[in-house]
Design an enzyme around this catalytic site. Structure first.
Site, PDB file in Angstrom:
ATOM      1  CB  THR A 121     -23.100  -3.762 -89.212  1.00 30.25           C
ATOM      2  OG1 THR A 121     -22.852  -3.023 -88.014  1.00 30.25           O
ATOM      3  CG2 THR A 121     -22.294  -3.167 -90.361  1.00 30.25           C
ATOM      4  NE  ARG A 154     -14.614   3.454 -78.411  1.00 35.10           N
ATOM      5  CZ  ARG A 154     -14.021   4.400 -77.693  1.00 35.10           C
ATOM      6  NH1 ARG A 154     -12.734   4.627 -77.825  1.00 35.10           N
ATOM      7  NH2 ARG A 154     -14.703   5.134 -76.828  1.00 35.10           N
ATOM      8  CG  LEU A 250      -3.379   8.211 -85.938  1.00 32.65           C
ATOM      9  CD1 LEU A 250      -2.743   9.598 -85.896  1.00 32.65           C
ATOM     10  CD2 LEU A 250      -3.411   7.695 -87.371  1.00 32.65           C
ATOM     11  N   GLY A 253       0.798  -1.428 -84.385  1.00 32.62           N
ATOM     12  CA  GLY A 253       0.995  -2.695 -83.687  1.00 32.62           C
ATOM     13  C   GLY A 253       0.638  -3.860 -84.582  1.00 32.62           C
ATOM     14  CB  CYS A 260     -16.719  -4.513 -85.831  1.00 39.26           C
ATOM     15  SG  CYS A 260     -17.776  -4.952 -84.450  1.00 39.26           S
ATOM     16  NE  ARG A 327     -17.196 -12.187 -81.629  1.00 42.38           N
ATOM     17  CZ  ARG A 327     -18.353 -11.523 -81.615  1.00 42.38           C
ATOM     18  NH1 ARG A 327     -19.251 -11.772 -82.539  1.00 42.38           N
ATOM     19  NH2 ARG A 327     -18.589 -10.622 -80.686  1.00 42.38           N
TER      20      ARG A 327
HETATM   21  C1  UGA Z   1     -15.304  -1.022 -83.615  1.00 43.71           C
HETATM   22  C2  UGA Z   1     -15.564   0.483 -83.752  1.00 43.71           C
HETATM   23  O1  UGA Z   1     -14.539   1.209 -83.072  1.00 43.71           O
HETATM   24  C3  UGA Z   1     -16.931   0.845 -83.193  1.00 43.71           C
HETATM   25  O2  UGA Z   1     -17.190   2.233 -83.414  1.00 43.71           O
HETATM   26  C4  UGA Z   1     -17.983   0.024 -83.911  1.00 43.71           C
HETATM   27  O3  UGA Z   1     -19.276   0.278 -83.398  1.00 43.71           O
HETATM   28  C5  UGA Z   1     -17.673  -1.441 -83.731  1.00 43.71           C
HETATM   29  O4  UGA Z   1     -16.368  -1.732 -84.255  1.00 43.71           O
HETATM   30  C6  UGA Z   1     -18.724  -2.234 -84.461  1.00 43.71           C
HETATM   31  O5  UGA Z   1     -18.838  -2.092 -85.688  1.00 43.71           O
HETATM   32  O6  UGA Z   1     -19.533  -2.916 -83.803  1.00 43.71           O
HETATM   33  P1  UGA Z   1     -14.451  -2.652 -81.675  1.00 43.71           P
HETATM   34  O7  UGA Z   1     -14.267  -3.660 -82.759  1.00 43.71           O
HETATM   35  O8  UGA Z   1     -15.169  -3.051 -80.439  1.00 43.71           O
HETATM   36  O9  UGA Z   1     -15.232  -1.349 -82.248  1.00 43.71           O
HETATM   37  O10 UGA Z   1     -13.012  -2.185 -81.186  1.00 43.71           O
HETATM   38  P2  UGA Z   1     -11.983  -0.999 -81.542  1.00 43.71           P
HETATM   39  O11 UGA Z   1     -11.663  -0.281 -80.306  1.00 43.71           O
HETATM   40  O12 UGA Z   1     -12.439  -0.211 -82.676  1.00 43.71           O
HETATM   41  O13 UGA Z   1     -10.686  -1.848 -81.973  1.00 43.71           O
HETATM   42  C7  UGA Z   1     -10.667  -2.677 -83.130  1.00 43.71           C
HETATM   43  C8  UGA Z   1      -9.282  -3.247 -83.336  1.00 43.71           C
HETATM   44  O14 UGA Z   1      -8.367  -2.230 -83.750  1.00 43.71           O
HETATM   45  C9  UGA Z   1      -8.654  -3.882 -82.092  1.00 43.71           C
HETATM   46  O15 UGA Z   1      -8.037  -5.096 -82.460  1.00 43.71           O
HETATM   47  C10 UGA Z   1      -7.610  -2.875 -81.640  1.00 43.71           C
HETATM   48  O16 UGA Z   1      -6.530  -3.463 -80.970  1.00 43.71           O
HETATM   49  C11 UGA Z   1      -7.182  -2.290 -82.983  1.00 43.71           C
HETATM   50  N1  UGA Z   1      -6.616  -0.929 -82.891  1.00 43.71           N
HETATM   51  C12 UGA Z   1      -7.383   0.105 -82.469  1.00 43.71           C
HETATM   52  C13 UGA Z   1      -5.287  -0.702 -83.272  1.00 43.71           C
HETATM   53  O17 UGA Z   1      -4.562  -1.625 -83.666  1.00 43.71           O
HETATM   54  N2  UGA Z   1      -4.794   0.565 -83.201  1.00 43.71           N
HETATM   55  C14 UGA Z   1      -5.544   1.617 -82.796  1.00 43.71           C
HETATM   56  O18 UGA Z   1      -5.007   2.761 -82.779  1.00 43.71           O
HETATM   57  C15 UGA Z   1      -6.868   1.392 -82.414  1.00 43.71           C
END
Ligand code: UGA
Length: 430
Positions: A121, A154, A250, A253, A260, A327
Site C-alpha cells: 500500500t 483481511r 457496522l 465496539g 492497516c 499491531r
Molecule cells: C483491512 C481490510 O479489511 C482489508 O480489505 C485490507 O486489505 C487490509 O486492511 C489491508 O489494508 O491490508 P484487516 O486490517 O486485516 O483488513 O482487518 P479487518 O477485518 O478489516 O478489521 C480491522 C479492524 O476493524 C479490527 O480491529 C476489527 O476488530 C475492526 N472492526 C471491523 C470493527 O471494529 N467493526 C467492524 O464492524 C469490523
C-alpha cells in the site's frame, strides 16, 4: 510465467501461496533469513487459517520455492511483485524505505525487460516513483512495465479473500504489463477495474478509509445509544439490511486496530493536508477511534472509581479474532491504563503470547480462560474471539469474585448475562 514476491509478510506470503495454488511457478524472497528458512520447511511463521496446508501442498508440488538470494531471484523471474511493508512515520506519512530498497535491488539485478507489480500500500504517485528508482538503479538498461495492484486481504480470512475477491484492481497503462496481469489472474472470475497507477493507489486508500469510517460512524452512534437506552446491535442490523448501506463493518465496539486501517487513515490524512485539502470526515473518524478506549474505560470507572488492587481479567490480545497480530491492538493501551492504575491484570488470548516486558510488569497470562477469570473483580473483553461467546458463563459465575463484564466488542448476549446476575455492559449495548 515465473513470478517473484519480494517481501514475505502476510500479504506477500498469502499471495505467493495462492498464485502457486493457481498453477504458477512462484518464488518468495525476503531479507529475513529466519522467515525464509521457516517457510522453506513449510512452517508458517504467523497464524492465518487455511494457509499452512496450502503452503505445504505447493512446496510438495514444487510450484513454490523460497530464497534469500536477490540476484538469482530477480534474474530468473519474469514478473516481480513488491509486497514489503510501508509503516507510518511519526507525522503519518508512509515510510517508503523498504519499497525503495526493493526497487533499487530490482534495478541492480535486472537482466531483461520485466513487469513490476506494486502490491504494497503506497501513497498516491508512488508507483511512478518506484519506476524511476528502478530506472536509476539499472541506469536505464532495461524497460520495466509498472503495474499497481492493491490488495484487499483481511487477516484471519486472507486465503478466502485472495481466492474470492470482490474485485481485482489493475493500475497500469502499459500493454505488456496488462497482458501479464491477465495471465496471472486468468483463473479468477470477478470484476476487474483497470485504471491508472495513481487511481489504483487511491482506490486502496479510499477503501480502507471508508471501512474505517463505517466503524467510527457506528461507534459514535453507539455512544449516543448509551444515553438513549437504544440497542446499537439492533441499529446496525436494521441499518445494514438496506443494501445501499450493507451490513459489513457496522459492528460497534472498541474500534479498529491492526496494521492497516490506523496506518492508511493517517497516510491519507497526511497526503490531503500536504495538498491543503484536509479530509474533515476522516479526521473525525480517527478521533472517534482514538477516544473509544477511554470512553469504554469510563464505563468501568463508573462502577470502580479506583481500580487499584482490583483483579481485572482482560480477554483477547489480538487486534481481531483469527490472527496472532497485535499491531495497534486496543488491548495494549487498555492494559497499560489498567497497570498504571495498579490493577492486577490477568490476560487470556487463544493464541497470542504476552511479551516478557508485560509479564515483568506483573501482568499474568493464563492459557485457560477459566483460570484467567478466577477471583476476578471485573472481566473486560477486548477481542471478539468466538471462544468467549462459547464460554460456559454459568461456570464463570462460580469462579469470579464479582460479576462485572465490560464487553468491548458487544459480543455476548446481554439478556443471558443479566439472567446470570452479571452487571453487563457493552458500548451502546447492555
Ligand atoms: C483491512 C481490510 O479489511 C482489508 O480489505 C485490507 O486489505 C487490509 O486492511 C489491508 O489494508 O491490508 P484487516 O486490517 O486485516 O483488513 O482487518 P479487518 O477485518 O478489516 O478489521 C480491522 C479492524 O476493524 C479490527 O480491529 C476489527 O476488530 C475492526 N472492526 C471491523 C470493527 O471494529 N467493526 C467492524 O464492524 C469490523
Amino acid at each position: 510465467m515465473k513470478i517473484l514476491f519480494i517481501g514475505m509478510g502476510y500479504v506477500g506470503t498469502t499471495m505467493a501461496v495462492v498464485l502457486a495454488n493457481a498453477g504458477h511457478e512462484v518464488t518468495g524472497l525476503d531479507v529475513d533469513n529466519d522467515k525464509i528458512s521457516s517457510l522453506q520447511k513449510g512452517e508458517l511463521y504467523f497464524h492465518e487459517p487455511g494457509l499452512q496446508t496450502m503452503l505445504m501442498t505447493q512446496l510438495q508440488n514444487k510450484n513454490l520455492t523460497f530464497t534469500s538470494d536477490p540476484k538469482e531471484a530477480v534474474e530468473t523471474n519474469d514478473v516481480l511483485f513488491i509486497t514489503v511493508g510501508t509503516p507510518s512515520q511519526q507525522d503519518g506519512n508512509a515510510d517508503l524505505t523498504y519499497v525503495k530498497k526493493a526497487a533499487q535491488m530490482i534495478g541492480s539485478f535486472i537482466n531483461k525487460t520485466k513487469t513490476v507489480i506494486v502490491k504494497s500500500t503506497v501513497p498516491i504517485g508512488s508507483t511512478e516513483k518506484i519506476g524511476e528508482w528502478i530506472h536509476e538503479a539499472s541506469q536505464g538498461r532495461f524497460a520495466v512495465n509498472m503495474v499497481m495492484n492493491p490488495e484487499f486481504l483481511r487477516e484471519g480470512s486472507a486465503v478466502q479473500d485472495a481466492l474470492n475477491p470482490d474485485r481485482i484492481v489493475i493500475g497500469s497503462t502499459n500493454t505488456a504489463g496488462l497482458d501479464d496481469m491477465k495471465t496471472i489472474y486468468k483463473s479468477w472470475d470477478c470484476p476487474i477495474v483497470q485504471t491508472t497507477t495513481r487511481t489504483a493507489e487511491m482506490i486502496k486508500y479510499s477503501s480502507n478509509a471508508f471501512l474505517a469510517t463505517k466503524i467510527s460512524f457506528m461507534n459514535e452512534i453507539a455512544r449516543l445509544c448509551d444515553q438513549l437506552q437504544v440497542n446499537v446491535r439492533d441499529v446496525s442490523k436494521g441499518v445494514g439490511l438496506d443494501h445501499r448501506i450493507g451490513s459489513a463493518f457496522l459492528h460497534a465496539g472498541l474500534g479498529y486496530g491492526g496494521s492497516c486501517f490506523p496506518k492508511d487513515v493517517k497516510e491519507l490524512l497526511w497526503t490531503a493536508d500536504a495538498y491543503q485539502n484536509p479530509l474533515q470526515i476522516l479526521k473525525e473518524v480517527e478521533t472517534v477511534n482514538q477516544t473509544q478506549p477511554d470512553y469504554f474505560l469510563g464505563k468501568v470507572r463508573e462502577k470502580y472509581p479506583s481500580l487499584a488492587g482490583k483483579k481485572v481479567t482482560l480477554l483477547g490480545l489480538a487486534f481481531k479474532p483469527d490472527t496472532d497480530d497485535t499491531r495497534e491492538s486496543v488491548s495494549f493501551p487498555i492494559m497499560k491504563q489498567l497497570t498504571d492504575e495498579k490493577a492486577q491484570v490477568i490476560v487470556h488470548d487463544p493464541i497470542v503470547q504476552l511479551s516478557p516486558s508485560w509479564l515483568a510488569q506483573g501482568v499474568i497470562q493464563h492459557s485457560d480462560p477459566y483460570e484467567a477469570v478466577k477471583g476476578a473483580d471485573v472481566i473486560i473483553i477486548c477481542t471478539n474471539w468466538p471462544q468467549y461467546e462459547e464460554l460456559d458463563w454459568k461456570k464463570v459465575t462460580g469462579l469470579v469474585r464479582h460479576r462485572f463484564i465490560f464487553d468491548g466488542r458487544n459480543m455476548l448476549d446481554a439478556q443471558e448475562m443479566k439472567r446470570l446476575n452479571f452487571y453487563y455492559t457493552g458500548i451502546g449495548y447492555s
